[in-house]
Design a protein around this motif. Structure first.
Motif, short mmCIF file in Angstrom:
data_model
loop_
_atom_site.label_atom_id
_atom_site.label_comp_id
_atom_site.label_asym_id
_atom_site.label_seq_id
_atom_site.Cartn_x
_atom_site.Cartn_y
_atom_site.Cartn_z
N SER A 177 2.88 0.32 -6.85
CA SER A 177 2.12 0.11 -8.11
C SER A 177 1.70 1.26 -8.66
O SER A 177 1.32 1.56 -10.20
CB SER A 177 1.20 -0.88 -7.97
OG SER A 177 1.79 -2.24 -7.58
N SER A 178 0.94 2.15 -7.88
CA SER A 178 0.43 3.43 -8.45
C SER A 178 1.26 4.23 -9.08
O SER A 178 1.00 4.73 -10.08
CB SER A 178 -0.04 4.24 -7.28
OG SER A 178 -1.03 3.25 -6.39
N GLY A 186 0.77 -1.10 0.17
CA GLY A 186 0.03 0.00 0.04
C GLY A 186 0.55 1.29 0.05
O GLY A 186 0.33 2.28 0.24
N GLU A 211 1.29 -6.00 -12.15
CA GLU A 211 1.15 -6.67 -10.96
C GLU A 211 0.16 -7.84 -11.28
O GLU A 211 -0.88 -7.55 -11.90
CB GLU A 211 0.77 -5.67 -9.96
CG GLU A 211 0.66 -6.29 -8.63
CD GLU A 211 0.29 -5.32 -7.53
OE1 GLU A 211 -0.30 -4.08 -7.77
OE2 GLU A 211 0.70 -5.35 -6.58
N1 LIG Z 1 -7.90 1.36 -7.97
C1 LIG Z 1 -7.91 1.92 -6.98
N2 LIG Z 1 -8.85 2.65 -6.22
C2 LIG Z 1 -8.74 3.26 -5.18
N3 LIG Z 1 -7.71 3.16 -4.22
C3 LIG Z 1 -6.46 2.56 -4.82
C4 LIG Z 1 -6.70 1.63 -6.14
N4 LIG Z 1 -5.41 1.35 -6.29
C5 LIG Z 1 -4.66 1.47 -5.14
N5 LIG Z 1 -5.34 2.19 -4.33
C6 LIG Z 1 -4.95 2.49 -3.17
O1 LIG Z 1 -3.68 3.39 -3.12
C7 LIG Z 1 -2.63 2.86 -1.98
C8 LIG Z 1 -1.20 2.52 -2.86
O2 LIG Z 1 -1.65 1.31 -3.62
P1 LIG Z 1 -0.66 0.70 -4.47
O3 LIG Z 1 -1.18 -0.53 -5.37
O4 LIG Z 1 0.00 1.45 -5.34
O5 LIG Z 1 0.29 0.18 -3.47
P2 LIG Z 1 1.67 -0.77 -3.56
O6 LIG Z 1 2.91 0.03 -2.90
O7 LIG Z 1 1.59 -1.29 -4.95
O8 LIG Z 1 1.27 -2.21 -2.65
P3 LIG Z 1 1.45 -3.56 -2.85
O9 LIG Z 1 2.94 -3.90 -2.32
O10 LIG Z 1 0.18 -4.30 -1.80
O11 LIG Z 1 1.34 -3.97 -4.31
C9 LIG Z 1 -3.34 2.01 -1.37
O12 LIG Z 1 -3.75 2.57 -0.40
C10 LIG Z 1 -4.62 1.58 -2.01
O13 LIG Z 1 -5.34 0.87 -1.39
#
Ligand SMILES: Nc1ncnc2c1ncn2[C@@H]1O[C@H](COP(=O)(O)OP(=O)(O)OP(=O)(O)O)[C@@H](O)[C@H]1O
Ligand SMILES: [Mg+2]
Lengths: 330, 233, 287
Positions: free
Chosen positions: B44-45, B40, B86
């Motif tokens: 990925s974002s 989180g 992912e």
């Molecule tokens: N489609 C979406 N709609 C709403 N919130 C989202 C969405 N995708 C991600 N988030 C939120 O954005 C934040 C970052 O998510 P992200 O997927 O980028 O994390 P991450 O670092 O890739 O985590 P992980 O290691 O679990 O893959 C998280 O709090 C997640 O809940």
């Protein structure tokens, strides 16, 4: 400011209801006939809205249940010679039975398949109705004068009686849906309308709620079918199972007024009859306009005219405890 | 030497939710950057923002000297960015070969084609006609990487390519990264496995709650620093 | 006995026409994931266009058929790009409502333009011609042409979808739209191309139907229902399944019609509903 509009809207609704109640004494037979039609359409629109708007079950075969109600009523009242008071609930019971069967057959289909599937079922039932012995075949049959006379000796009296029945059914339909929406099922329905997956995750039994909508609506649609038969004085496969009258128009009414709201069908019916009075002399252009309006509304204002108005008002005219958006307005 | 990719003040929003806060990252030509952080954190974002698949972003995304933040995903891909998403995101009912070809249709023409991908992943070449959904997790990951390689990217974004795989398969996949690099491809690796991320990359950036909490050359950051920035202690 | 065999052969050939009706719907259900309620009306619109081309403009039937094909493709492409694509962000229910409105517009547009009369295109005698198959069994030349066209369309569609890059991309967006976006496939453009393919099948259906059977502005609904029944019966596994589905419905209608001409349509629906109850996934589902 906005609450002023809400009060105005509620007053208009109340005034409308009062007008409808005194209509038999206040209006000419021609107006009464129009109101009878409008209230029948309103009932159908509210019921289709319950199934499609709240229950998320996209049926385009609602005309099947109008036809079944009409034919069952004719069967009980004319062929079996039962009294009105028996024939009417019996006709509703038959539509209920058909509603359950149709739902059992179609429920597992995904949206688009269910829609066209319900149409196939309606088409099949219409063809069966036109072959039933005793029901006049393809050209249908008239209700005999002595049956119609139980509603009044002369035509104006008969119009009033039928009008009052139609009004009663419209009010009953409204109250039923309103009560349903305020119940625990209504909570599920509101959740379903807003977000189907979310509702399922939140523990709403979406399958049960959808089935309940569909199956409960069927006998009420059948009842409207009976009333339509009384208005027309006859049954026929083409008119009793008319897709244009009992599904296409109904769908336009709900889409234009606002899918998934109590106010939508009311506003849609008003607009529909207004357009009809304005445009019906133009024949095909009238239906083309209706089709175009409904496409534009789906594209640009998917919540319909009421959805647009509601955004300005900020709340519903008809309060529902369980509406998640207002969080208990009554 | 100027950066191949440069993010300046990147913000990502999902509706009202602010997921990535003013992130600055740069990745030079030929470099491997690893991006680490807890679940989180926004890794990925960030990658999806680079490829153009998040609802709303603000800030600058410069690739090869140009601001691409207004471009569509297909345009970004044809300008030389590819994503290994992912969860692999294959086309389950298409064959391996068809999955790979899709990358060829959307990316640039270049030195990598089907033959090169099969050479990098011989396991795939034996199963060209097999449907993607019938493959093992490791093979699916190879298809996902192969599909991105078919786009002939200058920058390859890999989102948790080791997720859910056995250590042996992970080792196999990581063994091919240097060969991909030999084709002149820069990479950003998102990883949970910190040791693997550090050993495979030149630079590392750590994300915490949507912000960069640590950045530096992989050989210079210490495990303690990472642990601290990882959990925000 | 030969009478029965004759009927069966007629039914199988009619199944070819039904398969062409259904091919377009199978593409739209399989790739675009919605049912176009106006599918039948578009077919009928093509029949009327055929009427105009041959009767008013005096084009020979084969030329008119060839003119129809690019028109069908263009209409399909425009509909997807200009209308359905705009609703793609909304749910399935809303797309159905839009195609429903479109259906009403087309039906009434045709009614306004051509009137309510039943029409038929005359093709200079080919509709009467028949050839001897074996023994004393004959088959109409036109039904044979239509059946062969159905087979050619199926082969053509399979070649396009499985052998060309365009086809692979179209199958990819049907298979996993989210993944397709991540790898940069242009969804809107590909869907418009798929709809153009649907439009071609509508043009071919409408053109051939106008020579074989009567039609009027309201004929679209029954064509849609036939197409729908064929697609559901077939399942989405293979286009050849669509041909089998078309033949089943045509056989059911033919046998129904032998009992009593009024049973023709009814028998088709009933056979569909019964088969559907026992095999909801269709005869040739996706594996
Ligand atoms: N489609 C979406 N709609 C709403 N919130 C989202 C969405 N995708 C991600 N988030 C939120 O954005 C934040 C970052 O998510 P992200 O997927 O980028 O994390 P991450 O670092 O890739 O985590 P992980 O290691 O679990 O893959 C998280 O709090 C997640 O809940
Ligand atoms: Mg992630």
């Amino acid at each position: 400011m906005t609450s002023g509009f809400v009060i105005f809207g509620r007053l208009a609704l109340a005034a409308g209801l009062i007008c409808l109640c005194i209509a038999p004494f206040a209006f000419t037979p021609a107006v009464l006939v129009l109101l009878t039609q409008a209230l029948s359409m309103l009932s159908l629109a509210m019921l289709w809205n319950l199934v499609a708007g709240y229950g998320n079950v996209m049926v385009i075969g609602q005309h099947a249940f109008v036809g079944i109600g009409a034919y069952a009523f004719y069967g009980f009242a004319m062929l079996a010679g039962l009294h009105m008071a028996v024939a009417l609930p019996a006709a509703m019971a038959v539509t209920l039975a058909f509603g359950s069967m149709v739902y059992a057959m179609l429920y597992r289909l995904r949206t688009a398949y269910l829609a066209v599937g319900s149409w196939v079922v309606a088409e099949t039932l219409m063809l069966v109705a036109s072959r039933l012995p005793g029901f006049g075949g393809g050209s249908g049959a008239s209700l005999p004068a002595n049956l119609l006379r139980t509603f009044g000796a002369r035509v104006p009296e008969r119009l009033s009686t039928i009008y009052i029945m139609v009004l009663a059914v419209a009010v009953l339909t409204f109250v039923l849906i309103w009560a349903l929406m305020r119940s625990r099922i209504g909570l599920g329905l509101a959740a379903l309308r807003d977000n189907e997956e979310g509702a399922a995750v939140a523990g709403v039994n979406t399958r049960l709620v959808r089935a309940a909508c569909f199956i409960l609506a069927a006998p009420m649609v059948g009842l409207v079918g009976v009333l339509v038969t009384l208005q027309e004085g006859r049954i026929s496969p083409v008119a009793s199972f008319s897709m244009l009258d009992w599904t296409i128009y109904v769908l336009f009414i709900v889409v234009i007024g606002g899918l998934g709201s109590l106010e939508g069908p009311i506003i849609g019916t008003l607009v529909f009859f207004l357009l009809r009075e304005l445009l019906q002399d133009y024949g095909t252009l009238y239906l083309i306009t209706l089709g175009a309006i409904s496409i534009l509304i789906v594209l640009f204002a998917p919540t319909g005219l009421w959805g647009l108005a509601r955004r300005k008002l900020g709340r519903d005219l008809i309060p529902l405890t369980h509406d998640p958006k207002t969080g208990g307005a009554s | 030497m100027s950066a191949l990719l440069e993010l300046r003040g990147l913000n990502v929003f999902y509706g009202a939710f602010h997921s990535v806060h003013g992130v600055d990252i740069s990745c030079r030509e030929g470099e491997v950057l690893s991006l680490i952080g807890a679940n989180g954190a926004g890794k990925s974002s960030t990658l999806r923002a680079i490829i153009g698949q998040v609802p709303r972003v603000t800030g600058e995304i410069r690739f090869a000297g140009e601001d691409i933040s207004r471009r569509t995903t297909p345009e970004r891909i044809s300008s030389g960015i590819a994503l290994v998403p992912e969860g692999r995101q294959l086309f389950p009912n298409l064959t391996i070969e068809e999955n790979l070809k899709i990358g060829g249709y959307t990316g640039q023409k270049g030195s990598i084609g089907l033959a090169e991908v099969y050479e990098i992943f011989p396991a795939l070449s034996e199963r060209r006609k097999q449907l993607a959904r019938l493959l093992s997790g490791g093979q699916q990951q190879m298809v996902a990487i192969g599909r991105a390689l078919m786009m002939n990217p200058r920058l390859l974004l890999c989102d948790e390519i080791s997720l859910g795989l056995s250590p042996k398969i992970i080792a196999e996949i990581y063994e091919v990264l240097p060969r991909i690099r030999d084709h002149g491809v820069s990479m950003i690796l998102v990883e949970q496995d910190i040791a693997r991320a550090l050993s495979a990359s030149d630079h590392v950036a750590c994300m915490l709650e949507g912000r960069i909490s640590l950045a530096g050359p992989s050989s210079e950051v210490s495990r303690e620093q990472i642990a601290a920035s990882y959990f925000g202690e | 006995m030969t009478g029965l065999l004759d009927q069966i052969i007629q039914a199988v050939l009619l199944g070819g026409l039904y398969a062409i009706f259904a091919l377009g719907l199978a593409i739209s259900v399989g790739v675009l994931k919605f049912i176009n309620v106006a599918h039948g009306d578009l077919i009928v619109a093509m029949s009327f266009l055929m009427l105009t081309l041959t009767n008013s403009l005096g084009l020979p039937v084969p030329v008119a058929l060839i003119v129809l094909i690019p028109v069908g493709a263009g209409v399909g492409w425009l509909l997807q790009f200009g209308l359905f694509q705009r609703a793609a962000s909304q749910n399935e229910l809303q797309i159905i409502l839009i195609t429903f409105g479109l259906s009403v517009i087309i039906q009434n547009g045709l009614l306004g333009l051509y009137g309510a009369d039943t029409r038929k295109v005359t093709a200079g005698g080919i509709e009467m011609a028949s050839i001897n198959l074996f023994g004393n069994i004959n088959a109409g030349v036109l039904p044979l042409i239509i059946f062969v066209t159905a087979c050619l369309l199926i082969v053509g569609l399979e070649q396009i979808l499985y052998r060309t890059g365009l086809g692979i991309q179209i199958r990819a967006i049907a298979d996993a739209p989210a993944a397709a976006k991540l790898v940069g496939l242009r969804l809107a453009g590909l869907m418009a191309v798929a709809m153009a393919m649907v439009g071609i099948t509508e043009a071919v259906s409408g053109g051939l139907m106008s020579i074989w059977t009567n039609f009027d502005p309201s004929s679209g609904s029954s064509r849609l229902l036939i197409a729908f029944e064929v697609v559901v019966l077939a399942g989405l596994g293979s286009f050849w399944g669509v041909l089998v589905g078309g033949i089943i419905i045509a056989l059911a209608q033919t046998f129904g019609g032998m009992i009593d001409s009024a049973f023709q349509m009814l028998a088709g629906h009933i056979v569909f509903l019964v088969l559907f109850l026992f095999r909801p996934q269709g005869l040739f589902p996706k594996t």
